[in-house]
Design a protein around this motif. Structure first.
Motif, PDB file in Angstrom:
ATOM      1  N   CYS A  18      19.052  72.799  16.499  1.00 29.43           N
ATOM      2  CA  CYS A  18      17.810  73.296  17.088  1.00 29.43           C
ATOM      3  C   CYS A  18      16.812  73.671  15.986  1.00 29.43           C
ATOM      4  O   CYS A  18      17.133  74.444  15.087  1.00 29.43           O
ATOM      5  N   GLY A  19      15.634  73.079  16.044  1.00 27.13           N
ATOM      6  CA  GLY A  19      14.592  73.330  15.053  1.00 27.13           C
ATOM      7  C   GLY A  19      14.388  72.170  14.098  1.00 27.13           C
ATOM      8  O   GLY A  19      13.344  72.038  13.486  1.00 27.13           O
ATOM      9  N   LEU A  20      15.393  71.309  13.979  1.00 25.27           N
ATOM     10  CA  LEU A  20      15.303  70.194  13.049  1.00 25.27           C
ATOM     11  C   LEU A  20      14.250  69.169  13.497  1.00 25.27           C
ATOM     12  O   LEU A  20      13.554  68.587  12.669  1.00 25.27           O
ATOM     13  N   GLY A  21      14.104  68.976  14.788  1.00 17.52           N
ATOM     14  CA  GLY A  21      13.075  68.061  15.300  1.00 17.52           C
ATOM     15  C   GLY A  21      11.674  68.566  15.003  1.00 17.52           C
ATOM     16  O   GLY A  21      10.772  67.789  14.692  1.00 17.52           O
ATOM     17  N   GLN A  22      11.488  69.881  15.076  1.00 19.42           N
ATOM     18  CA  GLN A  22      10.191  70.466  14.752  1.00 19.42           C
ATOM     19  C   GLN A  22       9.881  70.269  13.265  1.00 19.42           C
ATOM     20  O   GLN A  22       8.752  69.961  12.900  1.00 19.42           O
ATOM     21  N   ILE A  23      10.890  70.447  12.423  1.00 19.74           N
ATOM     22  CA  ILE A  23      10.697  70.244  10.990  1.00 19.74           C
ATOM     23  C   ILE A  23      10.363  68.778  10.714  1.00 19.74           C
ATOM     24  O   ILE A  23       9.468  68.481   9.922  1.00 19.74           O
ATOM     25  N   TYR A  24      11.042  67.848  11.393  1.00 16.95           N
ATOM     26  CA  TYR A  24      10.729  66.413  11.266  1.00 16.95           C
ATOM     27  C   TYR A  24       9.275  66.142  11.644  1.00 16.95           C
ATOM     28  O   TYR A  24       8.611  65.325  11.017  1.00 16.95           O
ATOM     29  N   ASN A  25       8.786  66.839  12.666  1.00 15.98           N
ATOM     30  CA  ASN A  25       7.403  66.653  13.113  1.00 15.98           C
ATOM     31  C   ASN A  25       6.389  67.317  12.179  1.00 15.98           C
ATOM     32  O   ASN A  25       5.192  67.196  12.388  1.00 15.98           O
ATOM     33  N   GLY A  26       6.852  68.022  11.181  1.00 13.54           N
ATOM     34  CA  GLY A  26       5.950  68.677  10.240  1.00 13.54           C
ATOM     35  C   GLY A  26       5.645  70.116  10.590  1.00 13.54           C
ATOM     36  O   GLY A  26       4.822  70.749   9.940  1.00 13.54           O
ATOM     37  N   GLN A  27       6.288  70.634  11.613  1.00  9.81           N
ATOM     38  CA  GLN A  27       6.084  72.022  12.020  1.00  9.81           C
ATOM     39  C   GLN A  27       7.184  72.878  11.392  1.00  9.81           C
ATOM     40  O   GLN A  27       8.078  73.373  12.075  1.00  9.81           O
ATOM     41  N   ILE A  28       7.073  73.069  10.083  1.00  5.64           N
ATOM     42  CA  ILE A  28       8.125  73.747   9.322  1.00  5.64           C
ATOM     43  C   ILE A  28       8.355  75.174   9.829  1.00  5.64           C
ATOM     44  O   ILE A  28       9.489  75.572  10.087  1.00  5.64           O
ATOM     45  N   GLY A  29       7.290  75.936   9.968  1.00  3.56           N
ATOM     46  CA  GLY A  29       7.411  77.327  10.412  1.00  3.56           C
ATOM     47  C   GLY A  29       8.029  77.433  11.790  1.00  3.56           C
ATOM     48  O   GLY A  29       8.916  78.267  12.026  1.00  3.56           O
ATOM     49  N   GLY A  31       9.972  75.243  13.228  1.00  2.00           N
ATOM     50  CA  GLY A  31      11.369  74.848  13.131  1.00  2.00           C
ATOM     51  C   GLY A  31      12.244  75.970  12.611  1.00  2.00           C
ATOM     52  O   GLY A  31      13.341  76.203  13.128  1.00  2.00           O
ATOM     53  N   ILE A  32      11.766  76.677  11.608  1.00  2.00           N
ATOM     54  CA  ILE A  32      12.532  77.799  11.055  1.00  2.00           C
ATOM     55  C   ILE A  32      12.685  78.905  12.092  1.00  2.00           C
ATOM     56  O   ILE A  32      13.759  79.501  12.220  1.00  2.00           O
ATOM     57  N   ILE A  33      11.628  79.150  12.866  1.00  2.00           N
ATOM     58  CA  ILE A  33      11.704  80.163  13.927  1.00  2.00           C
ATOM     59  C   ILE A  33      12.748  79.751  14.965  1.00  2.00           C
ATOM     60  O   ILE A  33      13.548  80.580  15.410  1.00  2.00           O
ATOM     61  N   PHE A  34      12.760  78.468  15.348  1.00  2.99           N
ATOM     62  CA  PHE A  34      13.759  77.992  16.317  1.00  2.99           C
ATOM     63  C   PHE A  34      15.167  78.191  15.763  1.00  2.99           C
ATOM     64  O   PHE A  34      16.075  78.590  16.493  1.00  2.99           O
ATOM     65  N   ILE A  35      15.371  77.903  14.493  1.00  2.51           N
ATOM     66  CA  ILE A  35      16.687  78.065  13.873  1.00  2.51           C
ATOM     67  C   ILE A  35      17.112  79.538  13.891  1.00  2.51           C
ATOM     68  O   ILE A  35      18.255  79.862  14.220  1.00  2.51           O
ATOM     69  N   ILE A  36      16.182  80.421  13.571  1.00  2.00           N
ATOM     70  CA  ILE A  36      16.481  81.860  13.569  1.00  2.00           C
ATOM     71  C   ILE A  36      16.813  82.339  14.982  1.00  2.00           C
ATOM     72  O   ILE A  36      17.772  83.095  15.180  1.00  2.00           O
ATOM     73  N   ILE A  37      16.032  81.880  15.966  1.00  2.40           N
ATOM     74  CA  ILE A  37      16.293  82.280  17.355  1.00  2.40           C
ATOM     75  C   ILE A  37      17.679  81.803  17.796  1.00  2.40           C
ATOM     76  O   ILE A  37      18.415  82.544  18.456  1.00  2.40           O
ATOM     77  N   GLN A  38      18.060  80.593  17.410  1.00  2.00           N
ATOM     78  CA  GLN A  38      19.385  80.105  17.787  1.00  2.00           C
ATOM     79  C   GLN A  38      20.491  80.901  17.092  1.00  2.00           C
ATOM     80  O   GLN A  38      21.551  81.107  17.674  1.00  2.00           O
ATOM     81  N   ALA A  39      20.244  81.335  15.875  1.00  2.00           N
ATOM     82  CA  ALA A  39      21.235  82.177  15.190  1.00  2.00           C
ATOM     83  C   ALA A  39      21.404  83.501  15.941  1.00  2.00           C
ATOM     84  O   ALA A  39      22.529  83.981  16.125  1.00  2.00           O
ATOM     85  N   ILE A  40      20.294  84.058  16.387  1.00  2.00           N
ATOM     86  CA  ILE A  40      20.350  85.299  17.184  1.00  2.00           C
ATOM     87  C   ILE A  40      21.087  85.034  18.491  1.00  2.00           C
ATOM     88  O   ILE A  40      21.897  85.849  18.935  1.00  2.00           O
ATOM     89  N   ALA A  65      10.180  69.053  20.728  1.00  2.00           N
ATOM     90  CA  ALA A  65      10.119  68.099  19.617  1.00  2.00           C
ATOM     91  C   ALA A  65       9.644  66.735  20.109  1.00  2.00           C
ATOM     92  O   ALA A  65       8.807  66.085  19.467  1.00  2.00           O
ATOM     93  N   TYR A  66      10.157  66.296  21.249  1.00  4.06           N
ATOM     94  CA  TYR A  66       9.771  65.000  21.816  1.00  4.06           C
ATOM     95  C   TYR A  66       8.283  64.984  22.173  1.00  4.06           C
ATOM     96  O   TYR A  66       7.556  64.062  21.804  1.00  4.06           O
TER      97      TYR A  66
END
Length: 79
Positions: A18-29, A31-40, A65-66
Motif C-alpha cells: 500500500c502506497g507503492l502505486g502512489q510513489i510510482y505515480n510521482g506522489q511521493i508524500g 505514498g509515504i502517508i499511505f505506508i505509515i497509515i498501513q503500519a498503524i 493509484a489506478y
C-alpha cells in the motif's frame, strides 16, 4: 514531458504494498502517508479494528493509484 503511467501497474504495485502505486505515480508524500497509515493499521490489528481498517485502506490505495494514473494520462494527452 512526463511519460505515460500504466494504471494497471499502479494498482498492482499498491496491491503488493500500500502506497507503492502512489510513489510510482510521482506522489511521493502521499505514498509515504499511505505506508505509515498501513503500519498503524497493522498495530490496530491487536485491537481488532485493524482487521477492518487495513483492508479498506488497501483497497482505497489500489483504486486511488489506478484513478490518479488515468487522470495523469488524460492531462498529458490533452496538452
Amino acid at each position: 514531458m512526463q511519460p505515460l503511467k500504466n494504471p494497471g501497474l499502479a494498482a498492482v504495485l499498491s496491491a503488493l504494498w500500500c502506497g507503492l502505486g502512489q510513489i510510482y505515480n510521482g506522489q511521493i508524500g502521499k505514498g509515504i502517508i499511505f505506508i505509515i497509515i498501513q503500519a498503524i493499521n497493522g498495530l490496530l490489528m491487536f485491537l481488532l479494528i485493524g482487521f477492518i481498517t487495513a483492508p479498506l485502506m488497501w483497497i482505497w490505495g489500489m483504486i486511488d493509484a489506478y484513478r490518479v494514473a488515468e487522470r495523469m494520462n488524460r492531462q498529458h494527452q490533452s496538452r
